[in-house]
Design a protein around this motif. Sequence first.
Motif, mmCIF file in Angstrom:
data_model
loop_
_atom_site.group_PDB
_atom_site.id
_atom_site.type_symbol
_atom_site.label_atom_id
_atom_site.label_comp_id
_atom_site.label_asym_id
_atom_site.label_seq_id
_atom_site.Cartn_x
_atom_site.Cartn_y
_atom_site.Cartn_z
ATOM 1 N N TRP A 87 35.143 45.243 28.918
ATOM 2 C CA TRP A 87 33.970 44.406 28.637
ATOM 3 C C TRP A 87 34.378 43.078 28.021
ATOM 4 C CZ3 TRP A 87 31.568 42.451 24.166
ATOM 5 C CH2 TRP A 87 30.289 41.929 24.375
ATOM 6 N N LEU A 88 35.377 43.097 27.128
ATOM 7 C CA LEU A 88 35.792 41.884 26.437
ATOM 8 C C LEU A 88 36.688 40.996 27.291
ATOM 9 C CD1 LEU A 88 36.599 43.418 22.927
ATOM 10 C CD2 LEU A 88 34.698 41.891 23.468
ATOM 11 N N LEU A 89 37.544 41.609 28.112
ATOM 12 C CA LEU A 89 38.588 40.856 28.806
ATOM 13 C C LEU A 89 38.357 40.684 30.299
ATOM 14 C CD1 LEU A 89 41.727 42.460 27.103
ATOM 15 C CD2 LEU A 89 40.640 40.271 26.544
ATOM 16 N N PHE A 90 37.287 41.279 30.842
ATOM 17 C CA PHE A 90 37.116 41.235 32.295
ATOM 18 C C PHE A 90 37.096 39.806 32.821
ATOM 19 C CE2 PHE A 90 34.343 40.912 36.029
ATOM 20 C CZ PHE A 90 35.098 41.665 36.912
ATOM 21 N N ARG A 91 36.323 38.929 32.176
ATOM 22 C CA ARG A 91 36.235 37.543 32.647
ATOM 23 C C ARG A 91 37.600 36.864 32.620
ATOM 24 N NH1 ARG A 91 31.645 38.439 29.776
ATOM 25 N NH2 ARG A 91 32.628 37.854 27.827
ATOM 26 N N VAL A 92 38.366 37.143 31.565
ATOM 27 C CA VAL A 92 39.680 36.515 31.408
ATOM 28 C C VAL A 92 40.619 36.969 32.516
ATOM 29 C CG1 VAL A 92 41.686 36.298 29.896
ATOM 30 C CG2 VAL A 92 39.378 36.305 28.917
ATOM 31 N N VAL A 93 40.693 38.294 32.719
ATOM 32 C CA VAL A 93 41.623 38.840 33.709
ATOM 33 C C VAL A 93 41.192 38.462 35.125
ATOM 34 C CG1 VAL A 93 42.573 40.974 34.680
ATOM 35 C CG2 VAL A 93 42.293 40.742 32.208
ATOM 36 N N ALA A 94 39.900 38.600 35.428
ATOM 37 C CA ALA A 94 39.410 38.288 36.773
ATOM 38 C C ALA A 94 39.667 36.833 37.136
ATOM 39 C CB ALA A 94 37.918 38.607 36.876
ATOM 40 N N LEU A 95 39.473 35.933 36.173
ATOM 41 C CA LEU A 95 39.699 34.514 36.444
ATOM 42 C C LEU A 95 41.182 34.230 36.648
ATOM 43 C CD1 LEU A 95 38.179 31.849 36.689
ATOM 44 C CD2 LEU A 95 38.584 31.471 34.253
ATOM 45 N N ALA A 96 42.033 34.862 35.836
ATOM 46 C CA ALA A 96 43.476 34.665 35.987
ATOM 47 C C ALA A 96 43.956 35.168 37.344
ATOM 48 C CB ALA A 96 44.218 35.385 34.859
ATOM 49 N N VAL A 97 43.431 36.309 37.793
ATOM 50 C CA VAL A 97 43.814 36.859 39.100
ATOM 51 C C VAL A 97 43.346 35.928 40.217
ATOM 52 C CG1 VAL A 97 43.402 38.752 40.729
ATOM 53 C CG2 VAL A 97 43.880 39.251 38.321
ATOM 54 N N LEU A 98 42.114 35.440 40.096
ATOM 55 C CA LEU A 98 41.573 34.579 41.154
ATOM 56 C C LEU A 98 42.379 33.302 41.317
ATOM 57 C CD1 LEU A 98 39.339 34.011 43.243
ATOM 58 C CD2 LEU A 98 38.020 32.947 41.398
ATOM 59 N N GLN A 99 42.966 32.814 40.217
ATOM 60 C CA GLN A 99 43.742 31.570 40.295
ATOM 61 C C GLN A 99 44.841 31.661 41.359
ATOM 62 O OE1 GLN A 99 43.350 28.685 38.844
ATOM 63 N NE2 GLN A 99 42.349 28.911 36.867
ATOM 64 N N PHE A 100 45.391 32.863 41.567
ATOM 65 C CA PHE A 100 46.453 33.026 42.560
ATOM 66 C C PHE A 100 45.945 32.781 43.981
ATOM 67 C CE2 PHE A 100 48.431 35.485 39.129
ATOM 68 C CZ PHE A 100 49.718 34.992 39.188
ATOM 69 N N PHE A 101 44.657 33.055 44.208
ATOM 70 C CA PHE A 101 44.106 32.968 45.568
ATOM 71 C C PHE A 101 43.057 31.863 45.694
ATOM 72 C CE2 PHE A 101 44.812 37.522 44.443
ATOM 73 C CZ PHE A 101 45.975 37.688 45.175
ATOM 74 N N ALA A 102 42.940 31.023 44.664
ATOM 75 C CA ALA A 102 41.890 30.007 44.658
ATOM 76 C C ALA A 102 41.982 29.092 45.865
ATOM 77 C CB ALA A 102 41.974 29.190 43.369
ATOM 78 N N ASP A 103 43.215 28.726 46.252
ATOM 79 C CA ASP A 103 43.391 27.828 47.395
ATOM 80 C C ASP A 103 42.734 28.381 48.658
ATOM 81 O OD1 ASP A 103 44.576 25.554 46.501
ATOM 82 O OD2 ASP A 103 46.385 25.758 47.710
#
Length: 237
Positions: A87-103
Motif C-alpha cells: 500500500w505504501l510503496l506500490f506507486r513508487v515501485v510501479a513507476l520505477a518499473v514503468l520507467q524501463f518501458f516508458a519509451d
Amino acid sequence: MTSRGRHRIQRAMSAVPAALAKAIGQLTDRAVLAVAAKSIAITLASFAGLGVGLFFAMTAAAEAAGWAPIHGATMLLTAIVTALAGWLLFRVVALAVLQFFADEVVAAVEARHYPARAAQAKALPFRRDLANSLRGLRRALGYNLLALPVAGVLIFTAVGPPLVFLLVNAVLLGRELTDMAWLRHCGGDERANPVPAGERALMGAAIAGMMLVPFAGLVAPVIGAAAGTHLVLRRLP
C-alpha cells in the motif's frame, strides 16, 4: 483570481480529461498491452519477492532470539507487513518499473496520434532509461519520506494523511509521467517541460487516485504515461 488564471484552469480541466480518455482508448493497442503486461508482472514479482524475503528474515530473527518459530504466525505477520508495504510503496515501485518501458508507451502514442512527431523523437538508450528509473525512484522515496511527518501531525484528522500523500504523489506523478515523453523531444533541455504545473498536478492526482483502486491501479501507470505524452506533444511547436 484573474481572467488569465481562470483560463489556465479551464484549459487544464479540459486537456487532462481528454488526454486520459485517449490514453484509456489506446489500452487495446498491442504495444501498450505488452508494456502493461511486463510492468504488471515485474511489479507483482517484486512484491512477491519482498514477501518471501520477509518470511525468511522473520523466521531467522525468531530463531536468533531463541523463539520457537511458529510458521503460521510468521506467515500471517509476513502477509500483513507485505500488504502494508504494498500500500505504501506500490506507486513508487510501479513507476520505477514503468520507467524501463516508458519509451515503448510514448512511441505507441506518437505512432497513432502524432506520426510527424514520431519521426523527430529520439529514443532513449537502456542506460538512460535505467538512470531515469533510479532518479525517479529516489525522488519518489524522498517526496514520500518528507511527507511522513506532515501526515503524522494530521493523523488525528483521519482524512489528513491520505490527502497529504495524494497531493505529494500528484506533483510527483505529474512530473515523472510527462517527463517520459519530454525527454524524447527535449533536445537536451530536460528542465523545460512545456506542460504547466497545474496540468501536471491534475493529471498526477487522477493517476494517483486510480492507483488506489484494485486492478485499475495495475494499469494506471501505463495510462498515465500515455496521457502525459498527449499533454506534452500537444504543446510542442
